[in-house]
Design a protein around this motif. Structure first.
Motif, PDB file in Angstrom:
ATOM      1  N   PRO A  35      62.162  45.180  34.484  1.00  0.00           N
ATOM      2  CA  PRO A  35      61.999  46.474  35.161  1.00  0.00           C
ATOM      3  C   PRO A  35      61.385  46.293  36.546  1.00  0.00           C
ATOM      4  O   PRO A  35      60.468  45.491  36.729  1.00  0.00           O
ATOM      5  CB  PRO A  35      61.057  47.247  34.231  1.00  0.00           C
ATOM      6  CG  PRO A  35      60.286  46.192  33.510  1.00  0.00           C
ATOM      7  CD  PRO A  35      61.236  45.037  33.335  1.00  0.00           C
ATOM      8  N   TYR A  36      61.876  47.040  37.516  1.00  0.00           N
ATOM      9  CA  TYR A  36      61.366  46.906  38.878  1.00  0.00           C
ATOM     10  C   TYR A  36      61.444  48.242  39.596  1.00  0.00           C
ATOM     11  O   TYR A  36      62.101  49.180  39.143  1.00  0.00           O
ATOM     12  CB  TYR A  36      62.169  45.861  39.659  1.00  0.00           C
ATOM     13  CG  TYR A  36      63.551  46.322  40.064  1.00  0.00           C
ATOM     14  CD1 TYR A  36      63.783  46.909  41.309  1.00  0.00           C
ATOM     15  CD2 TYR A  36      64.634  46.197  39.193  1.00  0.00           C
ATOM     16  CE1 TYR A  36      65.044  47.346  41.676  1.00  0.00           C
ATOM     17  CE2 TYR A  36      65.899  46.620  39.551  1.00  0.00           C
ATOM     18  CZ  TYR A  36      66.103  47.194  40.795  1.00  0.00           C
ATOM     19  OH  TYR A  36      67.351  47.637  41.155  1.00  0.00           O
ATOM     20  N   ILE A  37      60.767  48.321  40.728  1.00  0.00           N
ATOM     21  CA  ILE A  37      60.841  49.498  41.576  1.00  0.00           C
ATOM     22  C   ILE A  37      60.724  49.060  43.026  1.00  0.00           C
ATOM     23  O   ILE A  37      60.031  48.095  43.341  1.00  0.00           O
ATOM     24  CB  ILE A  37      59.732  50.523  41.228  1.00  0.00           C
ATOM     25  CG1 ILE A  37      60.006  51.855  41.931  1.00  0.00           C
ATOM     26  CG2 ILE A  37      58.354  49.992  41.579  1.00  0.00           C
ATOM     27  CD1 ILE A  37      59.151  52.996  41.405  1.00  0.00           C
ATOM     28  N   ILE A  38      61.449  49.747  43.904  1.00  0.00           N
ATOM     29  CA  ILE A  38      61.345  49.499  45.339  1.00  0.00           C
ATOM     30  C   ILE A  38      60.204  50.353  45.866  1.00  0.00           C
ATOM     31  O   ILE A  38      60.279  51.582  45.867  1.00  0.00           O
ATOM     32  CB  ILE A  38      62.647  49.864  46.085  1.00  0.00           C
ATOM     33  CG1 ILE A  38      63.839  49.109  45.502  1.00  0.00           C
ATOM     34  CG2 ILE A  38      62.491  49.605  47.581  1.00  0.00           C
ATOM     35  CD1 ILE A  38      63.871  47.652  45.810  1.00  0.00           C
ATOM     36  N   TYR A  39      59.116  49.720  46.280  1.00  0.00           N
ATOM     37  CA  TYR A  39      57.965  50.446  46.809  1.00  0.00           C
ATOM     38  C   TYR A  39      58.306  50.951  48.209  1.00  0.00           C
ATOM     39  O   TYR A  39      58.967  50.280  48.976  1.00  0.00           O
ATOM     40  CB  TYR A  39      56.752  49.520  46.887  1.00  0.00           C
ATOM     41  CG  TYR A  39      55.456  50.219  47.245  1.00  0.00           C
ATOM     42  CD1 TYR A  39      54.601  50.680  46.252  1.00  0.00           C
ATOM     43  CD2 TYR A  39      55.090  50.410  48.569  1.00  0.00           C
ATOM     44  CE1 TYR A  39      53.411  51.312  46.562  1.00  0.00           C
ATOM     45  CE2 TYR A  39      53.907  51.046  48.892  1.00  0.00           C
ATOM     46  CZ  TYR A  39      53.059  51.492  47.887  1.00  0.00           C
ATOM     47  OH  TYR A  39      51.893  52.124  48.214  1.00  0.00           O
ATOM     48  N   GLY A  40      57.827  52.167  48.502  1.00  0.00           N
ATOM     49  CA  GLY A  40      58.109  52.734  49.818  1.00  0.00           C
ATOM     50  C   GLY A  40      59.418  53.476  49.840  1.00  0.00           C
ATOM     51  O   GLY A  40      59.972  53.756  50.896  1.00  0.00           O
ATOM     52  N   SER A  57      55.193  47.259  54.158  1.00  0.00           N
ATOM     53  CA  SER A  57      54.803  48.223  53.122  1.00  0.00           C
ATOM     54  C   SER A  57      53.651  47.706  52.271  1.00  0.00           C
ATOM     55  O   SER A  57      52.934  48.493  51.651  1.00  0.00           O
ATOM     56  CB  SER A  57      55.996  48.541  52.212  1.00  0.00           C
ATOM     57  OG  SER A  57      57.036  49.158  52.928  1.00  0.00           O
ATOM     58  N   ALA A  58      53.483  46.386  52.213  1.00  0.00           N
ATOM     59  CA  ALA A  58      52.468  45.789  51.340  1.00  0.00           C
ATOM     60  C   ALA A  58      51.070  45.838  51.927  1.00  0.00           C
ATOM     61  O   ALA A  58      50.091  45.599  51.222  1.00  0.00           O
ATOM     62  CB  ALA A  58      52.834  44.333  51.041  1.00  0.00           C
ATOM     63  N   SER A  76      54.898  63.826  53.965  1.00  0.00           N
ATOM     64  CA  SER A  76      56.149  63.110  54.226  1.00  0.00           C
ATOM     65  C   SER A  76      56.021  62.123  55.368  1.00  0.00           C
ATOM     66  O   SER A  76      56.903  61.298  55.583  1.00  0.00           O
ATOM     67  CB  SER A  76      57.275  64.110  54.538  1.00  0.00           C
ATOM     68  OG  SER A  76      57.063  64.753  55.772  1.00  0.00           O
ATOM     69  N   SER A  77      54.893  62.180  56.104  1.00  0.00           N
ATOM     70  CA  SER A  77      54.689  61.210  57.189  1.00  0.00           C
ATOM     71  C   SER A  77      53.812  60.055  56.764  1.00  0.00           C
ATOM     72  O   SER A  77      53.608  59.117  57.507  1.00  0.00           O
ATOM     73  CB  SER A  77      54.029  61.896  58.391  1.00  0.00           C
ATOM     74  OG  SER A  77      52.672  62.172  58.130  1.00  0.00           O
ATOM     75  N   GLY A  78      53.260  60.128  55.556  1.00  0.00           N
ATOM     76  CA  GLY A  78      52.272  59.137  55.149  1.00  0.00           C
ATOM     77  C   GLY A  78      52.831  58.066  54.251  1.00  0.00           C
ATOM     78  O   GLY A  78      54.017  57.773  54.241  1.00  0.00           O
ATOM     79  N   ASP A  79      51.966  57.480  53.447  1.00  0.00           N
ATOM     80  CA  ASP A  79      52.348  56.375  52.580  1.00  0.00           C
ATOM     81  C   ASP A  79      52.911  56.893  51.273  1.00  0.00           C
ATOM     82  O   ASP A  79      52.716  58.021  50.888  1.00  0.00           O
ATOM     83  CB  ASP A  79      51.124  55.501  52.283  1.00  0.00           C
ATOM     84  CG  ASP A  79      49.948  56.341  51.826  1.00  0.00           C
ATOM     85  OD1 ASP A  79      49.457  56.110  50.712  1.00  0.00           O
ATOM     86  OD2 ASP A  79      49.530  57.232  52.588  1.00  0.00           O
ATOM     87  N   SER A  80      53.607  56.042  50.561  1.00  0.00           N
ATOM     88  CA  SER A  80      54.194  56.415  49.291  1.00  0.00           C
ATOM     89  C   SER A  80      53.135  56.509  48.216  1.00  0.00           C
ATOM     90  O   SER A  80      52.072  55.914  48.301  1.00  0.00           O
ATOM     91  CB  SER A  80      55.235  55.369  48.862  1.00  0.00           C
ATOM     92  OG  SER A  80      56.205  55.206  49.843  1.00  0.00           O
ATOM     93  N   SER A  81      53.486  57.246  47.175  1.00  0.00           N
ATOM     94  CA  SER A  81      52.606  57.277  46.019  1.00  0.00           C
ATOM     95  C   SER A  81      52.704  55.940  45.299  1.00  0.00           C
ATOM     96  O   SER A  81      53.672  55.212  45.431  1.00  0.00           O
ATOM     97  CB  SER A  81      53.032  58.403  45.077  1.00  0.00           C
ATOM     98  OG  SER A  81      52.960  59.646  45.736  1.00  0.00           O
TER      99      SER A  81
END
Length: 721
Positions: free
Chosen positions: A374-379, A559-560, A540-545
């Motif tokens: 299982p994986y997810i693309i951060y950002g 992103s890291a 919507s201008s900030g960082d991802s959850s």
């Protein structure tokens, strides 16, 4: 709360930073993993509890919503009370708060709306179309970038001399039209938030004096990431009597491409003199080998302020350096290693795959899927950026303010209600001619339209008016629930055959929950609806959850930043990829690439793996690469080098001039290295390599006139000669 509670557990330099006497400006040069957030929060706690500084006399600036939220939570725990009135937030969030409080002085409507990047793009695109500016010569994205770049520098259209540069001349024309459109319609984009708030204080001396005297202490996180207008914003709030406390790290300045100025952190010593510099060098994240290699790498950058990270946690494991044959081989190695960690009981979310370019993720995703990891693309897409959420919020915006033409354009015919483009164009023309909003224009021209179009438009107008009337006495979450149902959004997405999982309707339900959890007290300058809409726009201008915990994390190195993982795989360590081809010949850009590599390496807590491929298929072509120069910039004593045994073409990878070497024939079914083939478009060529099986099999051919290309075997229709 006594002093011992505040400094308990801090090292000497952290304690020194926290208990600096009032009247002393400070630059805290905080290395990766050195506890800078702790220093910031404990500094504020010290001022409030030991120096009796009122919480409203402190301004704390962060760069991400995540950091802002974390700072609030830590402060409330430390102070054991809520701090809702404190000015703590991102640059954009604080600028927005300032403009809402002083909208009239900023020449803004009290109900001004914030444009996100998508809204801004659509407006720029439409203005270019209306003024017959050719998109093929002047791409909308480039023009949009030009506008934002000027604003980041605090530059208005009247300040620009295009000279003989035709692109700048046309972009300036659009910039002027765009600014006129935004001013006429009460619109503010993200960059404008900062420029307008800076100009607000600059043009209102009494107001500036008020805030200079109010904010006795100004604390700024990630100072190395400030752009020109952000630096000016902080500088103008400083009057020589209040204090600045800046935390940053010149070695982690990696956002030059979006306007950040690394020189801002060095200007502190002159613009905020006298200032004391304290270095936080003890690292609480990584092992000794990771830090030693990272220190050696970054030492190759000149003009650093200088520091060297260390840890008392021991050397730890050596850094693995994997030499891959191809990007597929690299992905296989990385994913199989992660699978071993997971099998040994490591949670998947403790493993992160970092890359320089988003295009690199494909190979890793394919292998993760193949091995059922299982994986997810951060950002990825943030909650408030999702189409269904933006649809619902536009209904809420229009209910709150019918002058919001951007919101109207998005939902006037969504869900479909028979209002075509021709009708919308007539509404727009009337609005432009009469300097009115689209909603007023729609009301005015409805009776002049053909019956079907008139009925559809009147139906929409009545829908909005009815929703406004019904929602007057509802609380925020009830309003959102009502509009989602009444607008037809629930019905539309429930019947959406594409959304088989029901994720869109689930997201709409989550929006209702978010409205219920919204704390209006933190945005008391606005009414509840406006505050919630603004929160969504700024988010919507900030960082991802934070992504779900059960997944391996994939992300760009950019992103890291600010994150940490026990197991980090820093991939694609090749010349022209990392450092990028565009950067390697420009010293200041190469320095930033090296800082980016430093950031990637210092994300790792326990085990770091570096990898590079001798051959990589990227952006539609196969590239033979040399290992990144960064790999040679730290001693080999920190490395455990891993090389696989290659197949038939191993010796070809070792040759500098691969295409002029004799190739030893090796066979795989009909394919044979060294065999001559003919392609319908590219002509005659020689097979150099092949890989994969079945429909995914690829063959590499060097054509006499077209050069070397990788082709999908099942589609190439090669004729064997």
């Amino acid at each position: 709360m006594n002093l011992s509670e505040i400094i308990d557990g801090l090292n000497d330099n952290q304690s020194q930073s926290v208990i600096l006497e009032e009247g002393q400006n400070a630059l805290i040069l905080a290395g990766a993993g050195s506890g800078k957030t702790r220093v910031l929060t404990h500094r504020i706690a010290y001022l409030v509890t030991q120096k009796n500084v009122h919480i409203d006399a402190i301004l704390a600036v962060t760069f991400t919503n995540k950091a802002s939220k974390e700072m609030r939570e830590r402060l409330e725990m430390l102070l054991r009370r809520p701090i809702r009135t404190m000015w703590v937030g991102t640059f954009h969030g604080l600028a927005h708060r300032l403009l809402r409080t002083h909208a009239a002085e900023a020449n803004l409507s009290p109900q001004f709306q914030i444009l996100d990047q998508q809204d801004q793009y659509r407006i720029v695109k439409r203005l270019m179309k209306e003024n017959e500016i050719d998109e093929s010569k002047f791409p909308v994205r480039k023009v949009q970038w030009f506008i934002n770049q000027q604003k980041d520098e605090g530059i208005r259209p009247g300040d620009i001399d295009a000279g003989h540069n035709y692109f700048v001349k046309k972009s300036l024309e659009v910039f002027t039209l765009y600014e006129k459109h935004c001013n006429a319609n009460g619109l503010i984009d993200f960059a404008e938030l900062l420029v307008r708030s800076y100009e607000l204080l600059k043009n209102n001396p009494a107001l500036l004096t008020h805030y200079q005297e109010r904010f006795q202490h100004i604390l700024v996180d990630e100072f190395q990431d400030t752009n020109t207008v952000q630096y000016r914003w902080i500088k103008q709030l400083f009057n020589g009597k209040n204090n600045v406390f800046c935390v940053g790290d010149d070695d982690q300045s990696i956002y030059g491409w979006r306007g950040a100025k690394i020189e801002n952190i060095t200007k502190l010593e002159t613009d905020f003199a006298p200032i004391q510099t304290i270095r936080l060098e003890q690292n609480y994240r990584s092992t000794g080998n990771i830090l030693n290699a990272s220190n050696a790498l970054i030492a190759h950058n000149k003009n650093r302020m200088g520091k060297s990270l260390w840890t008392d946690a021991g050397d730890g494991e050596l850094i693995n350096l994997y030499e891959a044959r191809t990007e597929i081989d690299e992905a296989d190695y990385v994913v199989s290693t992660i699978q071993k960690h997971i099998n040994d009981g490591t949670p998947a979310n403790q493993c992160a795959i970092l890359y320089r370019s988003n295009a690199q993720s494909r190979a890793f995703e394919e292998r993760l899927i193949k091995y059922n990891v299982p994986y997810i693309i951060y950002g990825g897409l943030r909650f408030f950026e999702r189409a269904e959420i933006k649809d619902a919020l536009c209904y809420l915006r229009l209910m709150e303010n019918t002058e919001d033409s951007v919101a109207l354009e998005r939902i006037i015919n969504f869900p479909t209600r028979g209002i075509g483009n021709a009708t919308v164009e007539k509404i727009r023309e009337f609005a432009n001619m009469n300097q009115t909003s689209l909603f007023q224009a729609a009301t005015s021209i409805a009776s002049t339209l053909p019956t079907r179009a008139a009925n559809a438009l009147v139906g929409f107008i009545h829908l909005i008016e009815e929703m406004q009337d019904h929602a007057k006495n509802l609380d925020l979450s009830e309003k959102v629930a009502y509009l989602i149902k009444q607008s037809g959004l629930v019905t539309h997405y429930t019947n959406d055959k594409i959304d088989k999982t029901g994720s869109k309707t689930a997201n709409l339900e989550e929006l209702i929950a978010a409205a219920g959890q919204y704390n209006h007290e933190e945005d008391s300058e606005m009414n509840e609806v406006t505050g919630f809409i603004s929160l969504a726009s700024l988010d919507s201008s900030g960082d991802s959850s934070a992504p779900p915990t059960q997944n391996v994390q994939l992300m760009t190195i950019h992103s890291a930043k600010g994150l940490e993982f026990p197991y980090v795989f820093l991939t694609g360590m090749e010349e022209d990829l990392f450092p990028s081809r565009q950067s390697k010949d420009e010293p200041h850009l190469l320095d930033e690439e090296r800082r980016l590599c430093y950031v990637g390496m210092t994300r790792s807590m326990k085990k770091l793996t570096l990898s590079f491929a001798i051959k990589r298929f990227l952006h539609g072509q196969s590239i033979y690469a040399y290992p990144s120069r960064f790999l040679s910039e730290f001693p080999r004593e920190y490395l455990n080098e891993i090389k696989q045994k290659y197949g038939a073409t191993q010796e070809n990878y070792k040759k500098d001039d691969i295409f002029n070497q004799d190739i030893k024939p090796q066979a795989n079914g009909d394919l044979s290295i060294g065999k001559t083939v003919k392609h319908g478009k590219f002509g005659f060529g020689t097979i150099l390599n092949f890989e994969g099986e079945g429909d995914s099999a690829r063959v590499q051919v060097k054509f006499k006139t077209a050069g070397t290309k990788w082709l999908i075997s099942s589609y190439a229709n090669l004729e064997f000669v």
